[in-house]
Motif scaffolding. Structure first.
Motif, short mmCIF file in Angstrom:
data_model
loop_
_atom_site.label_atom_id
_atom_site.label_comp_id
_atom_site.label_asym_id
_atom_site.label_seq_id
_atom_site.Cartn_x
_atom_site.Cartn_y
_atom_site.Cartn_z
N UNK A 81 4.06 18.91 -29.14
CA UNK A 81 3.51 18.32 -29.97
C UNK A 81 1.70 17.88 -30.12
N UNK A 82 1.75 17.23 -28.43
CA UNK A 82 0.21 17.23 -27.73
C UNK A 82 -0.77 18.33 -27.63
N UNK A 83 -0.14 19.69 -26.37
CA UNK A 83 -0.62 20.80 -26.69
C UNK A 83 -0.61 21.21 -27.99
N UNK A 84 0.11 21.43 -29.33
CA UNK A 84 0.00 22.05 -29.97
C UNK A 84 -1.79 20.86 -30.82
N UNK A 85 -1.74 20.04 -30.50
CA UNK A 85 -2.73 18.89 -31.06
C UNK A 85 -4.09 19.26 -30.34
N UNK A 86 -3.71 19.03 -28.95
CA UNK A 86 -5.02 19.76 -28.45
C UNK A 86 -5.26 21.50 -28.36
N UNK A 87 -4.41 22.40 -28.85
CA UNK A 87 -4.99 23.59 -29.49
C UNK A 87 -5.87 24.02 -30.37
N UNK A 88 -5.52 23.19 -31.24
CA UNK A 88 -5.68 23.46 -32.80
C UNK A 88 -7.42 22.83 -32.80
N UNK A 89 -7.60 21.63 -32.42
CA UNK A 89 -8.58 20.99 -32.12
C UNK A 89 -10.15 21.23 -31.77
N UNK A 90 -9.43 22.77 -30.24
CA UNK A 90 -10.11 23.38 -29.21
C UNK A 90 -10.06 24.85 -30.53
N UNK A 91 -9.56 24.71 -31.25
CA UNK A 91 -9.34 26.75 -32.30
C UNK A 91 -10.56 25.79 -33.27
N UNK A 92 -10.58 24.39 -33.27
CA UNK A 92 -11.58 24.02 -34.84
C UNK A 92 -12.81 24.50 -34.12
N UNK A 93 -13.43 23.96 -32.77
CA UNK A 93 -14.70 23.70 -32.72
C UNK A 93 -14.75 25.05 -31.92
N UNK A 94 -14.09 26.55 -31.08
CA UNK A 94 -14.33 26.79 -31.29
C UNK A 94 -14.46 27.82 -31.57
N UNK A 95 -13.43 27.98 -32.41
CA UNK A 95 -12.79 29.63 -32.92
C UNK A 95 -12.59 30.37 -31.71
N UNK A 96 -11.55 30.20 -31.02
CA UNK A 96 -10.32 30.83 -30.52
C UNK A 96 -10.38 29.94 -29.18
N UNK A 97 -8.82 30.62 -29.14
CA UNK A 97 -8.04 30.03 -28.43
C UNK A 97 -7.54 30.71 -26.75
N UNK A 98 -8.85 31.35 -26.21
CA UNK A 98 -8.62 31.94 -25.15
C UNK A 98 -8.34 31.06 -24.21
N UNK A 99 -7.41 30.96 -22.84
CA UNK A 99 -8.18 29.80 -20.99
C UNK A 99 -8.59 30.28 -20.76
N UNK A 100 -8.89 31.47 -20.68
CA UNK A 100 -10.03 31.89 -19.86
C UNK A 100 -11.37 31.15 -19.74
N UNK A 101 -11.38 30.84 -21.58
CA UNK A 101 -13.45 30.30 -21.92
C UNK A 101 -13.23 29.01 -21.78
N UNK A 102 -12.25 27.81 -21.65
CA UNK A 102 -12.17 26.91 -21.62
C UNK A 102 -12.42 26.28 -20.59
N UNK A 103 -14.39 25.73 -20.69
CA UNK A 103 -14.54 24.84 -19.95
C UNK A 103 -14.12 23.58 -20.05
N UNK A 104 -13.76 22.97 -18.48
CA UNK A 104 -13.22 22.10 -18.42
C UNK A 104 -14.35 20.79 -17.36
#
Length: 123
Positions: free
Chosen positions: A91-114
């Motif tokens: 539940x938490x992981x999918x919520x984070x992934x969906x929010x990231x997809x909404x802001x960046x239009x991609x879910x590639x983990x190499x491009x995630x800035x921490x």
């Protein structure tokens, strides 16, 4: 059935999950690999519980250790606990992934800035 087979299957599943976490770039596939690792752990918990119960057949349970009745299956209890944690993680992981997809239009983990600095896109 021999006890080694479920342990071997659990180890193979866990290894496939670790490989999926380390090699996949898509965040959804990484979450699926983590679920595969948790299911491998569940298989090992249940197998250990069953094998230990069969090995302890005929052993008297002391009254001071467990007043009331025979010891419940601890492998099943741990498995239910892991299933609840896996559901929360999904539940938490999918919520984070969906929010990231909404802001960046991609879910590639190499491009995630921490880091805390965000790129500002003027538009």
């Amino acid at each position: 059935m021999h006890v080694v087979i479920p342990y071997l299957v659990g180890a193979i599943l866990f290894g496939l999950g670790v490989y999926g976490v380390l090699r996949r770039r898509n965040a959804i596939l990484v979450l699926m690999a983590v679920e595969l690792m948790l299911n491998a752990i569940n298989l090992i918990f249940v197998t250990a519980d069953v094998s230990l119960r069969s090995a302890l057949e005929g052993v008297v349970i002391e009254a001071w250790a467990n007043p009331g009745a025979a010891a419940p299956g601890t492998g099943g209890v741990f498995t239910l606990f892991v299933i609840v944690l896996a559901a929360a993680e999904v539940g938490v992981g999918l919520a984070i992934v969906l929010q990231y997809y909404r802001t960046r239009n991609a879910v590639i983990t190499d491009d995630v800035r921490l880091d805390a600095e965000e790129e500002r896109v003027s538009g």
